[in-house]
Design an enzyme around this catalytic site. Structure first.
Site, PDB file in Angstrom:
ATOM      1  N   GLU A   1      57.650  -7.317-120.285  1.00 16.20           N
ATOM      2  CA  GLU A   1      57.666  -8.618-120.879  1.00 16.20           C
ATOM      3  C   GLU A   1      58.313  -9.003-122.187  1.00 16.20           C
ATOM      4  O   GLU A   1      57.892  -8.263-123.419  1.00 16.20           O
ATOM      5  CB  GLU A   1      56.289  -9.337-120.744  1.00 16.20           C
ATOM      6  CG  GLU A   1      55.963 -10.579-121.526  1.00 16.20           C
ATOM      7  CD  GLU A   1      54.960 -11.397-120.952  1.00 16.20           C
ATOM      8  OE1 GLU A   1      54.034 -10.939-120.271  1.00 16.20           O
ATOM      9  OE2 GLU A   1      54.600 -12.682-121.318  1.00 16.20           O
TER      10      GLU A   1
ATOM     11  N   ASP B   1      46.215 -13.813-115.443  1.00 15.79           N
ATOM     12  CA  ASP B   1      45.104 -14.445-116.450  1.00 15.79           C
ATOM     13  C   ASP B   1      45.926 -15.492-117.106  1.00 15.79           C
ATOM     14  O   ASP B   1      45.249 -16.235-118.133  1.00 15.79           O
ATOM     15  CB  ASP B   1      44.595 -13.358-117.150  1.00 15.79           C
ATOM     16  CG  ASP B   1      45.617 -12.844-118.001  1.00 15.79           C
ATOM     17  OD1 ASP B   1      45.398 -12.042-119.105  1.00 15.79           O
ATOM     18  OD2 ASP B   1      47.019 -12.724-117.968  1.00 15.79           O
ATOM     19  N   SER B   2      47.168 -15.901-116.797  1.00 13.04           N
ATOM     20  CA  SER B   2      47.956 -16.959-117.156  1.00 13.04           C
ATOM     21  C   SER B   2      47.054 -18.170-116.850  1.00 13.04           C
ATOM     22  O   SER B   2      47.170 -19.335-117.506  1.00 13.04           O
ATOM     23  CB  SER B   2      49.223 -17.098-117.121  1.00 13.04           C
ATOM     24  OG  SER B   2      49.417 -16.463-115.774  1.00 13.04           O
TER      25      SER B   2
ATOM     26  N   ASP C   1      45.343  -9.922-111.752  1.00 16.30           N
ATOM     27  CA  ASP C   1      44.952  -9.480-113.315  1.00 16.30           C
ATOM     28  C   ASP C   1      43.673  -8.992-113.791  1.00 16.30           C
ATOM     29  O   ASP C   1      42.944  -9.902-113.348  1.00 16.30           O
ATOM     30  CB  ASP C   1      45.456 -10.411-114.267  1.00 16.30           C
ATOM     31  CG  ASP C   1      46.889 -10.266-114.523  1.00 16.30           C
ATOM     32  OD1 ASP C   1      47.478 -11.319-115.322  1.00 16.30           O
ATOM     33  OD2 ASP C   1      47.543  -9.354-114.498  1.00 16.30           O
TER      34      ASP C   1
ATOM     35  N   GLU D   1      47.039  -4.630-118.754  1.00 16.42           N
ATOM     36  CA  GLU D   1      48.166  -4.803-119.884  1.00 16.42           C
ATOM     37  C   GLU D   1      47.969  -3.496-120.668  1.00 16.42           C
ATOM     38  O   GLU D   1      46.903  -2.911-121.042  1.00 16.42           O
ATOM     39  CB  GLU D   1      47.937  -5.912-120.636  1.00 16.42           C
ATOM     40  CG  GLU D   1      48.255  -7.529-120.032  1.00 16.42           C
ATOM     41  CD  GLU D   1      48.107  -8.546-120.996  1.00 16.42           C
ATOM     42  OE1 GLU D   1      47.930  -8.145-122.207  1.00 16.42           O
ATOM     43  OE2 GLU D   1      48.249  -9.552-120.258  1.00 16.42           O
TER      44      GLU D   1
ATOM     45  N   LYS E   1      46.747  -5.786-112.116  1.00 17.63           N
ATOM     46  CA  LYS E   1      47.708  -5.552-113.133  1.00 17.63           C
ATOM     47  C   LYS E   1      46.729  -5.205-114.226  1.00 17.63           C
ATOM     48  O   LYS E   1      45.850  -6.162-114.520  1.00 17.63           O
ATOM     49  CB  LYS E   1      48.772  -6.581-113.139  1.00 17.63           C
ATOM     50  CG  LYS E   1      49.727  -6.294-114.409  1.00 17.63           C
ATOM     51  CD  LYS E   1      51.075  -7.099-114.143  1.00 17.63           C
ATOM     52  CE  LYS E   1      50.510  -8.771-114.800  1.00 17.63           C
ATOM     53  NZ  LYS E   1      50.134  -8.834-116.061  1.00 17.63           N
TER      54      LYS E   1
END
Lengths: 302, 352
Positions: B224, B85-86, B124, B156, B154
């Site tokens: 991270e 999602d970056s 993501d 978070e 993935k």
């Protein structure tokens, strides 16, 4: 957006780019003075920034995205919603160039209403300054006229029109016999009449492009159309040599000069990253910046 | 017969939706799609990663967002391709990862799936698509695989509800990578992109939550922006691999953002926002700038396109007829321009 007013009222004072934003008037001036116009495609924020920094005149969010970004074999599969995502990303990145969005296949052919609706979305939701559409059949000319009447600037596109590969029988250059060559000139004139401010000429012989360019009052932007157009356009990935795999090298167009071999640079960098991670040398101390204070560490371990 | 042709048609439709051959966990022998040239090198699977982890060989992960970057990762032999999602920041130019939608992520996923044959493909879950309930989380994860062509997802965070969601997704049959430490989707509560684990409670939390995610069924965890000793502690205690970013050299693998590691943006403004834990392995932005400026200069001076890049010809026999037609239409200027062009092109061909 490059055609927002210099003094934006509600957004508060904005640091406007001191260099002149590229507008239709700017392009007309260049054309009048015989200065070639430069156009390159972009599909996202970084490429838009690159075009802006390099001083390219026109940034085209092309439906070529279907091929170079999405990996399809033709430009047909991309939808208007997908194009709008590309347009918005580009609008965020490019302050100076004129922003043009392509109308993708299937969004403007069935009626003038459909064409105007799609063009409106490209400006309203996509943040573009103008649109480009392909072809010059009578219905297409009518659609172009309707879009111009809706207040949206239009670039025409004749010669090889990639959305029409079904009837063209592939990505085949046009204008190589008399009737086809005459058609290129005639249709370019018709698009000018309909109100287009420029016309893209794709994959036609240089003399045909020269004929059209000399007879038109508006600029021609060529791709694979020789040096006698008012300007040139190339696809970002092609001119940068983005894909270097033999398979892709085969499909790079022969009219496109590769000004760099970015694909090779990227490959080298990724392989080096892979090697450094595998050997354990990345990340070294320079790239492991976060510390837990000495006092905390002992408590943590305890 | 009808059943068989129906199956064939269905398979053809599926193949056109996204090329099945690009999904790395499709069976070696695909039945309905006909014989496919499979990549002779082993496709990266969960078993493959487990092996690497067991042998202590670091795992490599890089983000990709479109067909060309996926091809690059495949060619370079990267293990895992993360459609992050970056994208919201490096592709779409937003200041945070929050604005990107699931539909936009799916477009990126599909493009990547078309380009990468060998790496494991992970998508993501973007902000807002999995936080409100486990059902929502499972639905979003399903779409990433079904419509996005990914192999795993993935997500978070590691609050209790997040752990529950991860478990539900694994139970739905979808492999999950966890992500603790600095979780960019939570900058609202974190107060910015702030490294974590720098005091006792935060450091302990990193280790505890990584363990909880393992318990929930995750096959790996991203760490991270945490101090190296904290990452080392988590890595040693976990049975699954840790993939670090800004977390020091003691993780089971590393991940970096494509644009950052390549030095894609070189403008001083962007140089300021490149993370300090990221090594720039190239300065692609400079290469691109140089190429674009050269193109601009060559077009402006008229030297591009030269004869080498003006390949299409109208045959000598047709040229005459073309000029006549133009004159008949009253376009004498066009005819003389065309004639002049023919002459010049001939001359260039002889001298070139």
């Amino acid at each position: 957006m490059s055609n927002i007013p210099e003094n934006t009222v509600y957004g508060g004072p904005k640091p406007q780019n001191t260099e002149q934003r590229v507008t239709l008037a700017h392009l007309k001036q260049k054309h009048k003075k015989g200065i070639p116009i430069t156009m390159v495609t972009a599909y996202d924020y970084p490429s838009a920034v690159h075009l802006d920094t390099a001083g390219i005149d026109i940034c085209l969010v092309g439906d070529s995205a279907a091929m170079v970004v999405h990996g399809y074999d033709t430009t047909l599969p991309i939808t208007l919603d997908e194009m709008l995502v590309h347009c918005r990303a580009v609008a965020r990145g490019a302050n100076r160039p004129l922003l043009v969005g392509d109308l993708p296949f299937g969004t403007y052919e069935s009626s003038s209403q459909q064409a105007v609706d799609s063009a409106v979305r490209i400006l309203k939701e996509g943040g573009m300054d103008a649109i480009k559409l392909e072809g010059a059949s009578p219905s297409r000319i009518t659609a172009a006229k309707a879009i111009v009447e809706a207040g949206i600037a239009v670039i025409g596109h004749v010669g090889l029109t990639p959305q029409a590969i079904s009837v063209l029988g592939g990505f085949r250059p046009q204008g190589r016999n008399i009737s086809s060559a005459v058609k290129v000139v005639e249709t370019a004139l018709a698009l000018q009449e309909a109100g287009c401010f420029a016309v893209v000429l794709e994959c036609v012989p240089a003399p045909v492009a020269a004929a059209a360019t000399s007879i038109l009052g508006i600029p021609t932007i060529g791709i694979g159309a020789g040096p006698y157009c008012s300007g040139q356009v190339l696809v970002y990935h092609d001119l940068l040599g983005m894909l270097r795999h033999p398979h892709h090298a085969k499909v790079t167009p022969k009219f496109c000069k590769q000004y760099a071999h970015v694909g090779d640079v990227i490959n080298k960098a990724l392989v080096e990253y892979k090697d450094e991670v595998t050997s354990g040398s990345f990340p070294g101390p320079d790239h492991s910046p976060y510390k837990i204070s000495a006092s905390e560490v002992w408590w943590f371990l305890g």
